[in-house]
Design an enzyme around this catalytic site. Structure first.
Site, PDB file in Angstrom:
ATOM      1  CD  GLN B 237      -3.179 -96.086 -28.021  1.00 58.51           C
ATOM      2  OE1 GLN B 237      -4.111 -96.795 -27.656  1.00 58.51           O
ATOM      3  NE2 GLN B 237      -3.184 -94.783 -27.808  1.00 58.51           N
ATOM      4  NE  ARG B 384     -10.828 -88.503 -30.828  1.00 54.56           N
ATOM      5  CZ  ARG B 384     -11.003 -88.820 -32.099  1.00 54.56           C
ATOM      6  NH1 ARG B 384     -11.607 -89.929 -32.434  1.00 54.56           N
ATOM      7  NH2 ARG B 384     -10.592 -88.014 -33.041  1.00 54.56           N
ATOM      8  CB  CYS B 385      -9.805 -87.939 -22.657  1.00 52.80           C
ATOM      9  SG  CYS B 385      -9.666 -89.116 -21.322  1.00 52.80           S
TER      10      CYS B 385
END
Ligand SMILES: Cc1cc2nc3c(=O)[nH]c(=O)nc-3n(C[C@H](O)[C@H](O)[C@H](O)COP(=O)(O)OP(=O)(O)OC[C@H]3O[C@@H](n4cnc5c(N)ncnc54)[C@H](O)[C@@H]3O)c2cc1C
Lengths: 277, 806
Positions: B237, B384-385
């Protein structure tokens, strides 16, 4: 998630399949749809040198109907249970149960024979077959024999079938018209084995009750069926709950499973009763 | 033929710029199976690596027998810590300032830990090799409970840190203690608690779970011994950060390392950190001179790569009798597993947990977080935060409900009277953040109206009566959440990871015929960057989005950036994109003025062209300007039309939203069925509404999973009980309810295009919303708190404990 090495066999006769098994003994295992066996091999919880694929054996396929019974080849897929209209009209409980097994992809491959032969307490077909009083036909080096589903399961993954025998047919007596039926299953999600499931048949003065994934074998309770036939729902539930022995897993602790077993059974009974016609 | 001059609207539509629901350009390739993921990479002579992993959660590794494995046909090498030690690679730094074993160095600290790396000519041989390695273990006492880990006589987990009283984030007060992080005013908060009319206190546990992307982690390393160049493909990522870290730990010069993130099948935080597999594939490639691939399977992913959450949050919230909140206190015990491998900005060892005052005007607050080692897998990533924001949102949104119960108030009204008011922005929170913009009351009222809140409450009351009268066995729950996120890390002055500043970048080149290529320092994992960033450029410089290629993920070509996680791509790289576009536009203006023979100030931008002010029939389109930029000698202007921007954001952005969930609970089986879910998101300027909606649907489905069943569970021996998708809950379409999406738009005042980021809001807001709905159903029977996940047996247990089965 990679299995150990194995030899792959694909005979077209039952006798040839038995021959291969005899030749390799413990090292050999038959594979039907592969949807229980192959995951175990990938986890290396099952390692075998020889896999005998039954896909090419015509004799193991097809469904035959007579007035009194339905006879299914062991290689009948779970999808066919859903798709076959004649079957659905004679034994609608099969369709109702099959729709609650896994997902379409698994059902296209997974077979009824594999589901009942596997001996996994999580499988839905064994309890159902006990409820319906089905008979399994097996063929081995010493010939054919029939084993009632109600006598087939000994412990988790242990059945009355000998290692060198192949399950060939499942025959199910067609219930009298007007018999109510229900297969009720609680699960966490699509593709999950039952938290608790029960199969119920009722009508014409008789009743039969079996439970799934609540012991190390399916549970068919004669006492529960007798009570239900006599109209005693509470007695039937009490008898069935008495016979189960659930284990804790990620689906929940024992007390929870015992409770929902009763809830699911009552719902199955109610639905079956509503269908008595 | 009629001379058709396109209208302004037609020209705007033709650009497919910001605000357009342009279809995702990526999907053409993904829906046809033409994606190119790490496991699709096949190189000549490529070898495969696979791990021997520990079956024990805590054990000494005495001997590793590799002889039998070396006899397996195709096995070329078995690498152990002893082989890595001379290279100094048996341990690696974590993003959190800790270090982690690459391969077991004398002991193992969690089940599934990497013990040896088997290299073979193919995957099958490697797997057989793994089976043939025999390891002698001496079992040690296991600690899976972070509170027990902090007891004086708890076993020492990290012997390598023995006697070390100073950690990466300050003093360590116990052998299993990692750090204490404090924010806010402790004394003032305790004084508020002592004097308050009402104080509600509760332990809020946000259980351990896992991002579990569809594609697991993997890498392919290829060391070219002739050129000395290492190429590393991987599920990264943050490819540039990986390049820098690889250079620092391997000693290979950074220009000799090329890191490529190809298509990535979901990340959700799981692919931010560095894994043993990456290091081992690189080492194996250097040793063998051949490319080496490592791809983990699902069980390995769930057992050993970064988990998320596992926060025990003890809270106190103080208020007046009327419900005005006066103070918030929180002490968190954070279970980090065997190594601290969180992926937070360095100065924030508990991430942005100090956003836990949420959407509310809370004058006084105090937060302390203690990080603790246990015998579980390392991680603690932002699933996902933005860093620990979902934990913070869950904490405050549960505490509000707990307070509402204590005050006997409606939780919607309690929220309303405590929201930060529109005119208070920019708002300085008690725990140190400056909220950029918000209009919470408008969003809240819109949401309550949309669902018909009062009617729902009336219906719920009726259903409760029916329940009590024995007419139904189902209870109705209404879940409310108003969350405030903090995303877009972040300002380099306070945000860095391992010293790498968290700016981001974009480089745009306009081609002579007026199409373009843009490269960014971020990397899409399904967010649709190639679609949305082209839209930003389209609107900024007037070139159709369809004429813009977007590239990310190759460190040899993309400008340096810190990657994609924490909803940072739009706030940071999106800003860089707009700024680079503006540089191009400025030069285009000079060229246009020259071509139109007027002064620079006499032309103005109009959708896709520069026009002479007051004479719109005199114009030059961007296409014409691009051609001139390359092919016409313009005095005082360099040829070419390109720009690069590195954007250091002045502040974070603060997206927010109002979510409402209605569900029915079967008290006898513990099953819950969501009948309605309404999600209003305010993410500032909306670049592509369709992509926003897709992100919200996906994030809500993850939230549903987390709240209702997904967990990483361990038994007392540290065995991972949830390492397959049979037990680890990932919803299919069957389990997924319908979602209604809605929005308000409150742009960020400091962001060049006012966008705030949305990818993570639905996970942050969704989890408390589902959970609050479950709690709400049982509120009339006296429930204040029951821990997630709300799977069947836990809901059943709640009902049972409240006497609903007798
Ligand atoms: C994701 C998933 C979800 C599932 N969910 C469910 C579920 O909800 N309910 C359920 O009931 N099942 C479920 N299953 C199991 C599935 O129904 C299997 O297909 C079934 O259990 C086995 O049938 P098979 O044909 O695939 O057998 P195989 O996997 O090929 O064989 C299973 C075992 O039976 C033996 N065997 C097979 N056929 C014969 C034969 N003719 N004679 C002798 N021995 C034989 C094999 O040697 C093997 O030991 C699930 C499977 C998966 C992968």
């Amino acid at each position: 998630m990679i299995p150990a090495n194995f030899e792959y066999h694909r005979p077209s006769e039952i006798s040839a399949a038995i021959g291969i098994i005899q030749q390799h003994g413990d090292e050999a295992r038959v594979v039907a749809g592969g949807h229980s066996l192959i995951p175990m091999m990938k986890l290396r919880m099952a390692e075998m040198g020889h896999l005998v694929d039954l896909q090419d054996i015509e004799e193991l396929k097809g469904i035959e109907f007579s007035d009194s019974s339905v006879v299914m080849g062991a290689m009948t897929t779970q999808h066919e249970l859903i798709d076959n209209a004649d079957l659905a009209s004679r034994l609608p409980i099969l369709r109702e149960a099959a729709l609650q097994i896994a997902d379409p992809q698994v059902r296209y491959m997974g077979t009824v024979g594999g589901n009942v032969a596997n001996g996994d307490p999580g499988n839905d077909m064994p309890g159902l077959m006990q409820c319906l009083n089905a008979t399994f036909e097996v063929v081995g080096p010493d010939g054919r024999r029939s084993i009632p589903a109600r006598d087939f399961y000994e412990a988790a993954y242990f059945t009355a079938r000998e290692d060198e025998e192949i399950l060939t047919k499942i025959s199910i007596p067609v219930p009298a018209t007007g018999t109510g039926y229900a297969y009720e299953k609680q699960k966490r999600k699509i593709g999950d084995y039952a938290t608790a499931a029960s199969a119920v048949m009722i009508g014409n003065g008789a009743a039969s009750i079996a439970m799934t994934n609540l012991s190390d074998t399916p549970i068919w309770s004669e006492a529960a069926g007798t009570a239900l036939a006599a109209g005693d729902v509470d007695g039937a539930v009490a008898a069935a709950l008495d016979a189960i022995d659930p284990q804790e897993d990620m689906r929940g602790p024992v007390e929870f499973k015992k409770h929902v077993a009763g809830v699911i059974l009552r719902r199955a009974i109610a639905r079956a009763q509503s269908r008595v016609g | 033929m009629k001379d058709e001059v396109p209208t302004t609207e037609e020209r705007v539509a033709n650009l497919k710029g910001m605000g357009s629901s342009r279809k995702r350009v990526e999907d053409v390739r993904f829906t046809q199976g033409r994606g190119n993921y790490v496991d699709d990479i096949k190189l000549d002579g490529m070898l495969f690596g696979d791990f021997v992993r520990s079956p024990y959660a805590h054990a000494r590794v005495t001997t590793i027998h590799t002889e039998e494995a070396m006899k397996v046909p195709g096995v070329l090498a078995v690498i152990t810590a002893a082989d890595l030690e001379p290279l100094g690679l048996h341990w690696m730094p974590t993003l959190a300032g800790d270090k982690q074993m690459v391969l077991a160095d004398g002991k193992v600290l969690f089940q599934g830990q990497e013990v040896a790396f088997v290299v073979a000519t193919d995957r099958y041989a490697a797997a057989d090799g793994v089976e043939a390695v025999e390891v002698d273990y001496e079992e040690l006492p296991v600690v899976v409970d972070p509170f027990k880990a902090m007891e004086p006589d708890a076993p020492v987990l990290r012997e390598d840190l023995e006697g070390q009283t100073e950690g990466a984030h300050g003093p360590r007060r116990h052998h299993n203690h990692i750090f204490t992080w404090e924010q806010g005013d402790k004394d003032a908060t305790e004084a508020v608690m002592a004097e308050a009319d009402v104080v509600a206190e509760e332990m809020i546990y946000y259980h351990r779970t896992h991002p579990s992307p569809l594609e697991t982690c993997g890498s392919v390393a290829s060391m070219d011994k002739v050129t000395g160049k290492l190429t590393l493909w991987g599920t990264f990522q943050a490819p540039h950060a990986i390049r820098t870290v690889v250079s620092l730990i391997s000693g290979i010069a950074e220009h000799n390392i090329r890191v490529i993130s190809p298509d990535i099948g979901g990340g959700f935080g799981n692919k931010v950190g560095a894994y043993a597999g990456y290091v081992c594939s690189v080492v194996a490639s250097i040793v063998t001179g051949k490319p080496v691939k490592w791809v983990e399977d699902r069980m390995e992913n769930l057992m050993s790569t970064a988990f998320a959450r596992d926060y025990w949050m003890q809270g106190k919230i103080a208020a007046t009798k009327e419900g005005k909140i006066t103070g918030l206190w929180c002490h968190t015990t954070a279970d980090h597993g065997g190594f601290d491998a969180c992926a937070d900005p360095t100065k924030f060892p508990a991430g942005f947990m100090n956003i836990c005052t949420g959407s509310y005007d809370i004058p006084t607050a105090y937060l302390a977080v203690d990080g603790v080692y246990t015998n579980k897998a390392p991680g603690g990533v932002a699933y996902r935060c933005s860093f620990r924001v979902t934990e913070a949102a869950y904490f405050i949104e549960r505490m509000i409900e707990v307070l509402a119960i204590k005050l006997n108030m409606d939780a919607a009204e309690l929220r309303r009277i405590n929201f930060i008011k529109k005119e208070q922005f920019p708002y300085n929170s008690a725990l140190g953040w400056e909220y950029d913009s918000g209009d919470y009351h408008t969003a809240w009222d819109k949401a309550l109206n949309a669902v018909g809140y009062d009617d729902l409450r009336a219906e719920q009351a009726q259903q409760l009566e029916d329940f009590k009268a024995g007419k139904t066995r189902r209870l109705m729950g209404i879940g409310l959440t108003h969350f405030t996120e903090i995303v877009g890390a972040g300002p380099v002055k306070n945000c860095d990871i391992l010293g790498l500043g968290m700016f981001d970048s974009c480089e745009i080149r306009i081609h002579p015929t007026g199409s373009a290529i843009a490269r960014l320092g971020t990397i899409s994992q399904g967010q649709g960057h190639a679609t949305t960033f082209a839209q930003i450029i389209a609107s900024e410089i007037g070139i159709p989005a369809d004429d813009i290629t977007l590239e990310e993920g190759d460190t040899d070509t993309a400008p340096y950036g810190l990657g994609t996680y924490g909803s940072r791509s739009t706030p940071v790289a999106g800003a860089a994109t707009a700024m680079a576009g503006r540089k191009i536009k400025a030069k285009a203006q000079m060229i246009a003025a020259y071509l139109l023979e007027v002064h620079d100030d006499d032309v103005e931008f109009d959708v896709d062209r520069f026009v002479v002010k007051g004479a719109p029939e005199r114009f030059k389109t961007m296409k014409e300007i691009a051609f001139a930029a390359y092919n016409q000698a313009i005095p005082g202007v360099e040829p070419g039309l390109e720009a690069v921007s590195y954007y250091d954001p002045p502040n974070m952005t603060y997206p927010f939203g109002a979510y409402i969930c209605v569900l029915d609970i079967d008290v006898d089986t513990g099953e819950a069925e969501v009948r309605k879910f309404y999600a209003l998101d305010d993410c500032g300027t909306r670049i592509n509404p369709m992509i926003i909606e897709g992100q919200v649907h996906g994030g809500l489905t993850e939230a549903l999973a987390i709240a209702m069943g997904q967990e990483i569970a361990y038994d007392e021996m540290g065995n991972n009980k949830s390492a397959t998708l049979m037990d680890f809950f990932i919803p299919t379409s069957w389990e997924t309810p319908n979602y209604e999406t809605d929005h308000t738009t409150t742009p960020s005042p400091h962001h060049p295009i006012g966008a705030k980021g949305v990818g993570e809001s639905p996970n942050v807001g969704g989890v408390p919303c589902f959970s609050n709905a479950v709690h709400d159903a049982f509120r009339p029977f006296g429930l204040t708190q029951s821990h997630m996940p709300h799977d069947h047996w836990r809901i059943w247990k709640t009902a049972n404990g409240l006497g609903l089965h007798s």
